[in-house]
Design a protein around this motif. Structure first.
Motif, short mmCIF file in Angstrom:
data_model
loop_
_atom_site.label_atom_id
_atom_site.label_comp_id
_atom_site.label_asym_id
_atom_site.label_seq_id
_atom_site.Cartn_x
_atom_site.Cartn_y
_atom_site.Cartn_z
N LEU A 129 -4.09 -3.30 -2.92
CA LEU A 129 -3.28 -4.51 -2.90
C LEU A 129 -1.87 -4.15 -2.46
N PHE A 130 -1.23 -5.08 -1.76
CA PHE A 130 0.07 -4.79 -1.15
C PHE A 130 1.15 -5.71 -1.72
N PHE A 131 2.32 -5.13 -1.95
CA PHE A 131 3.43 -5.83 -2.59
C PHE A 131 4.52 -6.10 -1.56
N HIS A 132 4.95 -7.36 -1.49
CA HIS A 132 5.98 -7.78 -0.55
C HIS A 132 7.15 -8.37 -1.34
N ILE A 133 8.25 -7.66 -1.40
CA ILE A 133 9.40 -8.08 -2.20
C ILE A 133 10.21 -9.14 -1.46
N ASP B 145 -3.27 -8.05 2.54
CA ASP B 145 -2.79 -7.77 3.89
C ASP B 145 -1.63 -6.79 3.81
N SER B 146 -1.73 -5.69 4.53
CA SER B 146 -0.71 -4.63 4.44
C SER B 146 0.53 -4.94 5.29
N GLY B 147 0.50 -5.98 6.10
CA GLY B 147 1.60 -6.25 7.02
C GLY B 147 2.96 -6.36 6.36
N HIS B 148 3.90 -5.50 6.79
CA HIS B 148 5.29 -5.49 6.32
C HIS B 148 5.41 -5.39 4.80
N SER B 149 4.50 -4.67 4.18
CA SER B 149 4.55 -4.53 2.72
C SER B 149 5.56 -3.47 2.31
#
Length: 232
Positions: A29-33, A45-49
């Protein structure tokens, strides 16, 4: 709601995993701040994570250390989950203590106008002034209010701008009166000043006159003077 363990982990609520289309043990799982909104999106989705973590057995999920550090998440803190329909993504934020809105006093309005400080809810989260101001800068636009944080100011026209003792808060709006804007502006300016004094970055004995002059209303000036006397 999910509580942070001593290992920086939570039990990922099944409800939110279902909304994400299901998450299997071992899946990344990917974290986007989102700094402006003080929230973190969790996606597959790993984009810009900014960070990532695997879902462990029993739905354990480790919140990455950089995320915990940025949001000052400590063991025992609760994370509040939500869903952003526009981005079609699950997000979480650290649950904060709710306080009565200092501007509208729980009314959700200022006279006949909506209170943009609490977004008409009557309450605000307890958080550092910079976090609250950053969030407010984004939200206040929908209320036709422009909020700025000024760090440097020109003293004389022919001179270079100089750094201010503390950041200066400025509100501009064609909807709200000058009196309302100055009251709200002084509330935040007072918070900036108090936090700077408390963390030792501002010498109140040396700059007291300059500090008080940053405020517009007599109420906030008297309030700050009383606070300084009580904490001297």
């Amino acid at each position: 709601m999910a509580k942070i363990s001593s290992k920086g982990q939570i039990t990922f609520p099944a409800r939110w995993m279902k909304i994400m289309g299901g998450v299997a043990t071992g899946e990344w799982l990917f974290f986007h701040i989102q700094h402006a909104n003080q929230i973190v999106y969790i996606t597959k989705d790993s984009g810009h994570s900014d960070s990532c973590a695997q879902l462990l057995g029993q739905n354990f999920l480790t919140i990455p250390s950089d995320v915990r550090k940025w949001f000052k998440i400590q063991p025992g803190d609760d994370l509040k989950f939500g869903y952003d329909a526009n981005r079609e993504a699950v997000y979480f934020k650290k649950r904060q203590v709710l306080l009565t809105c200092p501007v509208c006093n729980e009314l959700g309005s200022i006279g006949e106008l909506p209170c943009f400080v609490c977004e008409e809810t009557g309450s605000v989260e307890k958080e550092p002034w910079l976090n609250e101001i950053t969030r407010l800068m984004m939200k206040s636009r929908s209320y036709n209010v422009s909020l700025s944080i000024i760090g440097h100011e020109r003293v004389q026209e022919n001179q270079a701008p100089v750094q201010l003792l503390v950041p200066k808060i400025q509100l501009v709006s064609s909807t709200y009166s000058t009196a309302i804007l100055e009251t709200i502006q002084d509330y935040y300016q007072g918070r900036v000043i108090r936090e700077a004094i408390e963390d030792g970055s501002l010498n109140v004995q040396e700059y007291k006159t300059e500090i008080v002059s940053m405020l517009r209303t007599d109420f906030e000036k008297d309030s700050l003077e009383a606070w300084l006397s009580a904490n001297s």
